[in-house]
Design a protein around this motif. Structure first.
Motif, PDB file in Angstrom:
ATOM      1  N   LEU A 112      12.899  40.873 -22.368  1.00 12.02           N
ATOM      2  CA  LEU A 112      13.532  40.722 -21.059  1.00 12.02           C
ATOM      3  C   LEU A 112      12.462  40.619 -19.986  1.00 12.02           C
ATOM      4  CD1 LEU A 112      16.129  43.637 -21.337  1.00 12.02           C
ATOM      5  CD2 LEU A 112      16.478  41.237 -21.956  1.00 12.02           C
ATOM      6  N   THR A 113      12.840  40.068 -18.852  1.00 11.59           N
ATOM      7  CA  THR A 113      11.982  40.139 -17.677  1.00 11.59           C
ATOM      8  C   THR A 113      12.420  41.349 -16.865  1.00 11.59           C
ATOM      9  OG1 THR A 113      11.702  37.751 -17.631  1.00 11.59           O
ATOM     10  CG2 THR A 113      11.201  38.949 -15.597  1.00 11.59           C
ATOM     11  N   TRP A 114      11.478  42.259 -16.640  1.00 13.27           N
ATOM     12  CA  TRP A 114      11.743  43.440 -15.822  1.00 13.27           C
ATOM     13  C   TRP A 114      11.585  42.991 -14.365  1.00 13.27           C
ATOM     14  CZ3 TRP A 114      14.214  47.715 -16.260  1.00 13.27           C
ATOM     15  CH2 TRP A 114      13.946  48.817 -15.451  1.00 13.27           C
ATOM     16  N   LEU A 115      12.700  42.797 -13.686  1.00  6.24           N
ATOM     17  CA  LEU A 115      12.709  42.133 -12.389  1.00  6.24           C
ATOM     18  C   LEU A 115      11.915  42.852 -11.286  1.00  6.24           C
ATOM     19  CD1 LEU A 115      16.379  40.822 -12.438  1.00  6.24           C
ATOM     20  CD2 LEU A 115      14.278  39.558 -12.928  1.00  6.24           C
TER      21      LEU A 115
ATOM     22  N   TRP B  63      27.485  45.081 -21.713  1.00  5.96           N
ATOM     23  CA  TRP B  63      26.751  44.408 -20.651  1.00  5.96           C
ATOM     24  C   TRP B  63      27.570  44.496 -19.384  1.00  5.96           C
ATOM     25  CZ3 TRP B  63      26.985  39.497 -23.991  1.00  5.96           C
ATOM     26  CH2 TRP B  63      28.160  38.797 -23.780  1.00  5.96           C
ATOM     27  N   VAL B  64      26.957  44.163 -18.273  1.00  2.00           N
ATOM     28  CA  VAL B  64      27.632  44.220 -16.983  1.00  2.00           C
ATOM     29  C   VAL B  64      28.334  42.882 -16.752  1.00  2.00           C
ATOM     30  CG1 VAL B  64      27.356  44.534 -14.497  1.00  2.00           C
ATOM     31  CG2 VAL B  64      25.925  45.851 -16.096  1.00  2.00           C
TER      32      VAL B  64
ATOM     33  N   VAL C 102      18.034  41.099 -16.896  1.00  2.00           N
ATOM     34  CA  VAL C 102      19.127  40.245 -17.328  1.00  2.00           C
ATOM     35  C   VAL C 102      18.790  39.747 -18.725  1.00  2.00           C
ATOM     36  CG1 VAL C 102      20.288  38.043 -16.872  1.00  2.00           C
ATOM     37  CG2 VAL C 102      19.697  39.544 -14.966  1.00  2.00           C
ATOM     38  N   ASP C 103      19.807  39.663 -19.580  1.00  2.00           N
ATOM     39  CA  ASP C 103      19.597  39.096 -20.915  1.00  2.00           C
ATOM     40  C   ASP C 103      19.954  37.618 -20.874  1.00  2.00           C
ATOM     41  OD1 ASP C 103      19.183  38.704 -23.622  1.00  2.00           O
ATOM     42  OD2 ASP C 103      21.213  39.309 -24.135  1.00  2.00           O
ATOM     43  N   GLU C 104      18.947  36.771 -20.837  1.00  2.00           N
ATOM     44  CA  GLU C 104      19.157  35.320 -20.755  1.00  2.00           C
ATOM     45  C   GLU C 104      19.748  34.747 -22.032  1.00  2.00           C
ATOM     46  OE1 GLU C 104      18.874  33.643 -18.069  1.00  2.00           O
ATOM     47  OE2 GLU C 104      17.780  35.051 -16.812  1.00  2.00           O
ATOM     48  N   SER C 105      19.578  35.416 -23.167  1.00  2.00           N
ATOM     49  CA  SER C 105      20.042  34.860 -24.440  1.00  2.00           C
ATOM     50  C   SER C 105      21.548  35.026 -24.654  1.00  2.00           C
ATOM     51  CB  SER C 105      19.280  35.493 -25.604  1.00  2.00           C
ATOM     52  OG  SER C 105      19.534  36.878 -25.665  1.00  2.00           O
TER      53      SER C 105
END
Length: 195
Positions: A122-125, A140-141, A153-156
Motif C-alpha cells: 500500500l501507499t501510506w498516504l 474495507w471502508v 487505500v487498496d488499489e487492487s
C-alpha cells in the motif's frame, strides 16, 4: 510511560503487545472495566466482530468502552476492530452493535473468505512511503465522512480505504501487528501520549 490496553477477548493480543513494546509503550490486557480505567489508549484487535460484540456485552465492557471512546480515549481497531469502530456495517448480523467512534460505513468480509486472504503493498498516504499489509477476511471502508482522514487505500480491490483516522480513533482493514511495520502503533502511542 504511556499505557496502552489491548482488548483481550479475542484476536492477536500477543502480536499487538510486541508491536507496542517496540514503540515504547507499556501494555495491559483488558477484560474488565477496572482494567479499561487504567489505560491511556486501547487496541481492539482482529478476530470476529460479532463475537467481539457479544463478548463485550458478556464482560459488561460495551457501555464503559463506548463511554471512554466518546470521552476521547485514543483507540486503534484492526480488521474486526475496524468494524467495531464504524458507525454503520454492511453485512452485519441481526442485533450486531458497533462502538460508532468513526463516522464510516464498513463492509464485513469485503476481501472474501479466509482462503481469500492476501497481502499487498500500500501507499501510506501521510508520507507517500510503501507499507506491506496482510488482509485476513478483512473489511474495507465503503464510505466515510469528509472529516475522516484516509491513511491508505487498496488499489487492487477498487480503491477502497483500508486505513483511516478520525480525531482520536485509527482503524485498519489489515493486520499491522504481523508486518513488523510499527507506524500504525506509533500513531496510537503518539495520540495517547499527547492526550
Amino acid at each position: 510511560m504511556t499505557r496502552i490496553g489491548i482488548l483481550a477477548l479475542q484476536g492477536d493480543v500477543v502480536e499487538h503487545e510486541r508491536a507496542l513494546a517496540r514503540v515504547g509503550a507499556e501494555t495491559v490486557r483488558v477484560r474488565r472495566a477496572d482494567e479499561l480505567d487504567t489505560v491511556d489508549g486501547l487496541v481492539i484487535p482482529g478476530g470476529e466482530s460479532t463475537t467481539i460484540d457479544k463478548l463485550l456485552r458478556i464482560f459488561a465492557l460495551f457501555d464503559p468502552l463506548k463511554a471512554r471512546l466518546d470521552d476521547g480515549l485514543p483507540v486503534l481497531g484492526t480488521c474486526a476492530g475496524m468494524i467495531m469502530l464504524a458507525t454503520d456495517i454492511i453485512g452485519a448480523i441481526d442485533g450486531q452493535r458497533s462502538l460508532g467512534a468513526i463516522p464510516m460505513t464498513v463492509r464485513r468480509n469485503a476481501f472474501g473468505r479466509q482462503v481469500d486472504s492476501s497481502e499487498a503493498e500500500l501507499t501510506w498516504l501521510p508520507d507517500g512511503s510503501t507499507m506491506h499489509a496482510t488482509f485476513i477476511r478483512a473489511p474495507w471502508v465503503e464510505e466515510c465522512a469528509a472529516e475522516v482522514e484516509v491513511l491508505a487505500v487498496d488499489e487492487s480491490h477498487g480503491s477502497h480505504p483500508v486505513a483511516v483516522r478520525y480525531r482520536h480513533a485509527i482503524a485498519t482493514s489489515f493486520h499491522p501487528e504481523i508486518s513488523r511495520d510499527d507506524r500504525v502503533h506509533a500513531l496510537l502511542v503518539d495520540a495517547a501520549t499527547a492526550r
